[in-house]
Write a protein that holds these residues in place. Structure first.
Motif, PDB file in Angstrom:
ATOM      1  N   ASP A 268       0.804  -1.220   0.000  1.00 46.60           N
ATOM      2  CA  ASP A 268       0.000   0.000   0.000  1.00 46.60           C
ATOM      3  C   ASP A 268       0.840   1.275   0.000  1.00 46.60           C
ATOM      4  O   ASP A 268       0.319   2.363  -0.218  1.00 46.60           O
ATOM      5  CB  ASP A 268      -0.988   0.007   1.174  1.00 46.60           C
ATOM      6  N   GLN A 269       2.135   1.144   0.248  1.00 44.52           N
ATOM      7  CA  GLN A 269       3.025   2.293   0.162  1.00 44.52           C
ATOM      8  C   GLN A 269       3.837   2.202  -1.135  1.00 44.52           C
ATOM      9  O   GLN A 269       4.309   1.118  -1.505  1.00 44.52           O
ATOM     10  CB  GLN A 269       3.976   2.333   1.354  1.00 44.52           C
ATOM     11  N   VAL A 270       3.992   3.331  -1.804  1.00 36.95           N
ATOM     12  CA  VAL A 270       4.729   3.326  -3.065  1.00 36.95           C
ATOM     13  C   VAL A 270       6.162   2.847  -2.860  1.00 36.95           C
ATOM     14  O   VAL A 270       6.745   2.196  -3.745  1.00 36.95           O
ATOM     15  CB  VAL A 270       4.691   4.722  -3.725  1.00 36.95           C
ATOM     16  N   GLU A 271       6.739   3.119  -1.667  1.00 42.04           N
ATOM     17  CA  GLU A 271       8.108   2.661  -1.393  1.00 42.04           C
ATOM     18  C   GLU A 271       8.208   1.134  -1.443  1.00 42.04           C
ATOM     19  O   GLU A 271       9.241   0.581  -1.851  1.00 42.04           O
ATOM     20  CB  GLU A 271       8.579   3.169  -0.027  1.00 42.04           C
ATOM     21  N   GLU A 272       7.166   0.442  -1.003  1.00 30.77           N
ATOM     22  CA  GLU A 272       7.176  -1.024  -1.020  1.00 30.77           C
ATOM     23  C   GLU A 272       7.186  -1.547  -2.459  1.00 30.77           C
ATOM     24  O   GLU A 272       7.931  -2.475  -2.793  1.00 30.77           O
ATOM     25  CB  GLU A 272       5.958  -1.555  -0.269  1.00 30.77           C
ATOM     26  N   ARG A 273       6.370  -0.934  -3.311  1.00 26.11           N
ATOM     27  CA  ARG A 273       6.319  -1.363  -4.709  1.00 26.11           C
ATOM     28  C   ARG A 273       7.626  -1.021  -5.424  1.00 26.11           C
ATOM     29  O   ARG A 273       8.129  -1.802  -6.244  1.00 26.11           O
ATOM     30  CB  ARG A 273       5.117  -0.719  -5.406  1.00 26.11           C
ATOM     31  N   GLN A 274       8.186   0.127  -5.119  1.00 29.12           N
ATOM     32  CA  GLN A 274       9.471   0.505  -5.704  1.00 29.12           C
ATOM     33  C   GLN A 274      10.578  -0.426  -5.232  1.00 29.12           C
ATOM     34  O   GLN A 274      11.498  -0.760  -6.002  1.00 29.12           O
ATOM     35  CB  GLN A 274       9.799   1.957  -5.350  1.00 29.12           C
ATOM     36  N   ALA A 275      10.509  -0.862  -3.983  1.00 27.71           N
ATOM     37  CA  ALA A 275      11.522  -1.782  -3.447  1.00 27.71           C
ATOM     38  C   ALA A 275      11.456  -3.133  -4.163  1.00 27.71           C
ATOM     39  O   ALA A 275      12.498  -3.722  -4.497  1.00 27.71           O
ATOM     40  CB  ALA A 275      11.319  -1.968  -1.946  1.00 27.71           C
ATOM     41  N   ILE A 276      10.241  -3.632  -4.386  1.00 27.03           N
ATOM     42  CA  ILE A 276      10.088  -4.898  -5.110  1.00 27.03           C
ATOM     43  C   ILE A 276      10.732  -4.768  -6.489  1.00 27.03           C
ATOM     44  O   ILE A 276      11.472  -5.649  -6.950  1.00 27.03           O
ATOM     45  CB  ILE A 276       8.601  -5.269  -5.243  1.00 27.03           C
ATOM     46  N   SER A 277      10.455  -3.657  -7.164  1.00 20.75           N
ATOM     47  CA  SER A 277      11.010  -3.446  -8.499  1.00 20.75           C
ATOM     48  C   SER A 277      12.534  -3.404  -8.456  1.00 20.75           C
ATOM     49  O   SER A 277      13.213  -4.022  -9.298  1.00 20.75           O
ATOM     50  CB  SER A 277      10.469  -2.137  -9.089  1.00 20.75           C
ATOM     51  N   ALA A 278      13.093  -2.685  -7.475  1.00 17.13           N
ATOM     52  CA  ALA A 278      14.547  -2.562  -7.382  1.00 17.13           C
ATOM     53  C   ALA A 278      15.212  -3.886  -7.001  1.00 17.13           C
ATOM     54  O   ALA A 278      16.406  -4.085  -7.259  1.00 17.13           O
ATOM     55  CB  ALA A 278      14.911  -1.486  -6.363  1.00 17.13           C
ATOM     56  N   PRO A 315      14.964   4.388 -16.192  1.00 14.19           N
ATOM     57  CA  PRO A 315      14.672   2.964 -16.402  1.00 14.19           C
ATOM     58  C   PRO A 315      14.637   2.181 -15.097  1.00 14.19           C
ATOM     59  O   PRO A 315      15.362   2.490 -14.151  1.00 14.19           O
ATOM     60  CB  PRO A 315      15.823   2.496 -17.300  1.00 14.19           C
ATOM     61  N   LEU A 316      13.792   1.170 -15.063  1.00 12.81           N
ATOM     62  CA  LEU A 316      13.738   0.265 -13.922  1.00 12.81           C
ATOM     63  C   LEU A 316      14.929  -0.680 -13.990  1.00 12.81           C
ATOM     64  O   LEU A 316      15.206  -1.267 -15.039  1.00 12.81           O
ATOM     65  CB  LEU A 316      12.437  -0.541 -13.942  1.00 12.81           C
ATOM     66  N   GLU A 317      15.644  -0.826 -12.881  1.00 10.36           N
ATOM     67  CA  GLU A 317      16.802  -1.704 -12.865  1.00 10.36           C
ATOM     68  C   GLU A 317      17.055  -2.187 -11.441  1.00 10.36           C
ATOM     69  O   GLU A 317      16.527  -1.630 -10.470  1.00 10.36           O
ATOM     70  CB  GLU A 317      18.038  -0.974 -13.397  1.00 10.36           C
ATOM     71  N   ARG A 318      17.844  -3.233 -11.340  1.00  5.77           N
ATOM     72  CA  ARG A 318      18.167  -3.806 -10.023  1.00  5.77           C
ATOM     73  C   ARG A 318      19.076  -2.851  -9.252  1.00  5.77           C
ATOM     74  O   ARG A 318      20.073  -2.352  -9.770  1.00  5.77           O
ATOM     75  CB  ARG A 318      18.839  -5.152 -10.190  1.00  5.77           C
ATOM     76  N   ASN A 319      18.705  -2.598  -7.995  1.00  7.57           N
ATOM     77  CA  ASN A 319      19.506  -1.744  -7.118  1.00  7.57           C
ATOM     78  C   ASN A 319      19.338  -2.261  -5.699  1.00  7.57           C
ATOM     79  O   ASN A 319      18.356  -1.951  -5.020  1.00  7.57           O
ATOM     80  CB  ASN A 319      19.058  -0.284  -7.237  1.00  7.57           C
ATOM     81  N   VAL A 320      20.280  -3.079  -5.260  1.00  9.41           N
ATOM     82  CA  VAL A 320      20.175  -3.775  -3.981  1.00  9.41           C
ATOM     83  C   VAL A 320      20.050  -2.809  -2.813  1.00  9.41           C
ATOM     84  O   VAL A 320      19.163  -2.953  -1.956  1.00  9.41           O
ATOM     85  CB  VAL A 320      21.383  -4.716  -3.787  1.00  9.41           C
ATOM     86  N   GLU A 321      20.914  -1.819  -2.757  1.00 15.99           N
ATOM     87  CA  GLU A 321      20.888  -0.878  -1.638  1.00 15.99           C
ATOM     88  C   GLU A 321      19.604  -0.066  -1.615  1.00 15.99           C
ATOM     89  O   GLU A 321      19.025   0.175  -0.545  1.00 15.99           O
ATOM     90  CB  GLU A 321      22.111   0.043  -1.697  1.00 15.99           C
ATOM     91  N   LYS A 322      19.157   0.356  -2.790  1.00 17.58           N
ATOM     92  CA  LYS A 322      17.906   1.127  -2.860  1.00 17.58           C
ATOM     93  C   LYS A 322      16.735   0.292  -2.361  1.00 17.58           C
ATOM     94  O   LYS A 322      15.868   0.791  -1.633  1.00 17.58           O
ATOM     95  CB  LYS A 322      17.657   1.592  -4.295  1.00 17.58           C
ATOM     96  N   ALA A 323      16.677  -0.980  -2.747  1.00  8.71           N
ATOM     97  CA  ALA A 323      15.577  -1.851  -2.316  1.00  8.71           C
ATOM     98  C   ALA A 323      15.553  -1.962  -0.798  1.00  8.71           C
ATOM     99  O   ALA A 323      14.486  -1.867  -0.170  1.00  8.71           O
ATOM    100  CB  ALA A 323      15.724  -3.224  -2.958  1.00  8.71           C
ATOM    101  N   LYS A 324      16.728  -2.153  -0.185  1.00  7.00           N
ATOM    102  CA  LYS A 324      16.796  -2.279   1.271  1.00  7.00           C
ATOM    103  C   LYS A 324      16.388  -0.979   1.957  1.00  7.00           C
ATOM    104  O   LYS A 324      15.650  -0.987   2.952  1.00  7.00           O
ATOM    105  CB  LYS A 324      18.208  -2.673   1.685  1.00  7.00           C
ATOM    106  N   GLU A 325      16.841   0.152   1.417  1.00  5.81           N
ATOM    107  CA  GLU A 325      16.501   1.453   2.006  1.00  5.81           C
ATOM    108  C   GLU A 325      15.006   1.729   1.926  1.00  5.81           C
ATOM    109  O   GLU A 325      14.397   2.231   2.874  1.00  5.81           O
ATOM    110  CB  GLU A 325      17.279   2.559   1.292  1.00  5.81           C
ATOM    111  N   LEU A 326      14.408   1.403   0.802  1.00  5.48           N
ATOM    112  CA  LEU A 326      12.975   1.643   0.623  1.00  5.48           C
ATOM    113  C   LEU A 326      12.145   0.777   1.560  1.00  5.48           C
ATOM    114  O   LEU A 326      11.141   1.237   2.123  1.00  5.48           O
ATOM    115  CB  LEU A 326      12.587   1.375  -0.835  1.00  5.48           C
ATOM    116  N   LEU A 327      12.532  -0.477   1.733  1.00  2.00           N
ATOM    117  CA  LEU A 327      11.799  -1.359   2.645  1.00  2.00           C
ATOM    118  C   LEU A 327      11.909  -0.858   4.090  1.00  2.00           C
ATOM    119  O   LEU A 327      10.916  -0.865   4.836  1.00  2.00           O
ATOM    120  CB  LEU A 327      12.342  -2.785   2.533  1.00  2.00           C
ATOM    121  N   ALA A 328      13.096  -0.401   4.466  1.00  5.96           N
ATOM    122  CA  ALA A 328      13.277   0.143   5.816  1.00  5.96           C
ATOM    123  C   ALA A 328      12.464   1.416   5.995  1.00  5.96           C
ATOM    124  O   ALA A 328      11.847   1.634   7.049  1.00  5.96           O
ATOM    125  CB  ALA A 328      14.752   0.409   6.074  1.00  5.96           C
ATOM    126  N   ALA A 329      12.436   2.268   4.959  1.00  4.25           N
ATOM    127  CA  ALA A 329      11.663   3.505   5.022  1.00  4.25           C
ATOM    128  C   ALA A 329      10.174   3.225   5.164  1.00  4.25           C
ATOM    129  O   ALA A 329       9.436   4.019   5.770  1.00  4.25           O
ATOM    130  CB  ALA A 329      11.925   4.340   3.774  1.00  4.25           C
TER     131      ALA A 329
END
Length: 507
Positions: A268-278, A315-329
């Protein structure tokens, strides 16, 4: 004669039997993954339109342009509210009755009252007028002819329905008519004998729904099928080396996406969906499973969709650190077993998918492993494709891996209206409501002026790229295998018409 004898010997070797008449009949054997779960046009009309049993008023050429179907021409009034579709004078249904404006209007009225895409158009009235069907709108809607390409708008004879208006059989106007139907797997066709476009090159056609991609590949290799659709990339490499076969590959406007429930506590948070993508390794998936890294989906719409694939978006691309930061946020923290938790709830979800597109289950397994690295527990459930719309409707869908065709209405506005309007759709967004997006689509649908459309297209792509109500994973190719016994095969990248009537036996 030699081909006929081979057909006889192969059938007997497989434990079958042939009558004298069928032994010498030349039947085009087609295999594909799509089951025939019913005969309602809104449900499985695509089978009957692709196999040229039933026709729509408008169809497409191989470049996606709109061309005449049962309507030989069409026009719109200056105010954009009245459309006129003039029917072919020589079109005849399989029962011998003429295709009239009255019967065409009746089919369209039925489609309008149902669950097909036509119900999304601002239609006030559908009526017949001499040899024309007239459609009056409540507001301008430039995409109407493209909507009339959709399989749910196939035109059927009155004899297709019982007294209560329920469809009991498919009586269309195409080059082939139904000889026998044995749901969900088999459909036998024969030449209709009265098609306005002439006699098909091969009179008898047998379609068999085969869910397993490798089984379809083996059917092509053994000669049990002359034309096979939707091949696994791992099979394509092998089939290309077979001197008895031709392999056809077309990039198609289809994207494999993660359909997530944006109303659930997991997305339900955009950060969660962005984290999945990253977190998704799209390059790895496309290299290993699809054998083509160019199919990694850096945005929702593939390059084949001119104007909708926008180079200016990030572009959408893999970003490990970004995914972790977004999930924590978003408040998700690792639990004792490494699975993320928030408010006492584990990040544990079920991903639904289906095998009629054979690459989906292995992609789902890869996504499961990739997301596990970020503390997201995903259970993969491979079932029927119908389960995803059902779970969308009752609100229990968490995540689904689907294959979405964006040319199902040749003007993409049709898909946008359906997928990202209020409430979303079976194959579009779930639990996502964006007023700006809805306003953009409304404005886009009302005009055919490119000067107005282009900036609206760009903004729509930007919103989808930022909000990710659907998370793109890979773009798609359609792989078709044909026996060298046949000629005249054409690949339709829009998957509207398989052109079976143009196929002939090679001499």
């Amino acid at each position: 004669m030699m081909r006929k004898l081979k057909t006889l010997f192969l059938t007997l070797a497989l434990g079958g039997s042939l009558s004298v008449s069928s032994a010498y009949a030349e039947t085009l054997k087609v295999a594909g993954p799509w089951e025939i779960t019913g005969i309602e046009p809104a449900q499985t009309g695509y089978v009957f339109s692709r196999l040229q049993v039933a026709e729509t008023l408008v169809t497409t050429d191989k470049q996606g342009g709109l061309v005449p179907g049962l309507a030989e021409n069409w026009s719109v009034s200056d105010d954009g509210l009245a459309w006129t579709f003039t029917l072919r004078a020589n079109a005849v249904f399989h029962d011998g009755t003429p295709v009239t404006a009255e019967t065409a209007a009746a089919s369209l009225k039925r489609a309008l009252a149902g669950v097909g895409v036509l119900s999304q158009a601002p239609i006030a009235e559908i009526a017949s007028d001499g040899s024309a069907v007239r459609i009056r709108l409540t507001k301008p809607f430039s995409a109407l002819p493209a909507y009339l390409v959709h399989f749910s708008t196939i035109i059927l004879a009155p004899s297709s329905f019982d007294g209560a208006g329920k469809i009991t059989r498919i009586v269309g106007s195409g080059p082939y008519k139904v000889k026998s139907l044995m749901p969900p797997a088999r459909l036998e066709l024969e030449g209709s004998g009265n098609w306005w476009g002439g006699k098909p090159g091969i009179e008898e056609v047998s379609y068999l729904a085969v869910g397993q991609g490798e089984t379809r590949a083996l059917m092509a290799e053994s000669g049990e099928a002359d034309l096979v659709f939707s091949m696994l990339p791992v099979s394509v490499d092998r089939l290309k080396a077979d001197p008895k076969l031709d392999v056809w590959i077309a990039t198609i406007p289809r994207t494999r996406i993660l359909k997530v429930n944006a109303a659930s506590p997991f997305f339900d948070q955009v950060e969660e969906r962005q984290a999945i993508s990253a977190a998704i390794d799209r390059i790895g998936i496309t290299k290993v499973i699809l054998r083509n890294p160019d199919l990694a989906a850096t945005q929702l719409f593939p390059p084949a969709m001119k104007g909708w694939n926008v180079s200016s978006v990030q572009p959408l691309e893999r970003n490990v650190e970004k995914a972790k930061e977004l999930l924590a946020a978003a408040g998700w923290m690792p639990g004792s077993d490494g699975i993320l938790e928030k408010d006492g709830k584990r990040f544990s979800v079920t991903m639904l998918t289906y095998s009629s597109w054979p690459e989906l289950p292995p992609i789902a397994t890869a996504l499961q492993a990739q997301l596990r690295q970020f503390g997201i527990d995903v259970r993969v459930s491979v079932g029927n494709s119908s389960e995803i719309p059902a779970r969308h409707k009752d609100g229990t869908l968490e995540m689904g891996l689907i294959s979405r065709l964006y040319s199902i209405v040749p003007d993409p506005v049709g898909t946008l209206l359906q997928d990202y309007g209020p409430g979303g759709s079976d194959w579009g967004s779930t639990g996502w409501d964006n007023k700006e997006m809805q306003d953009i689509v409304e404005k886009f649908a009302a005009t055919s002026d490119a000067n107005i459309r282009v900036p609206l297209q760009t903004r729509a792509v930007e919103i989808l790229q930022q909000e990710l109500p659907s998370i793109p994973v890979t773009w798609s190719e359609l792989a078709i295998v044909s026996s060298k016994r046949i000629t005249g095969v054409e690949v339709d990248p829009l998957e509207v018409n398989y052109g079976l009537s143009s196929i002939r036996w090679a001499e």
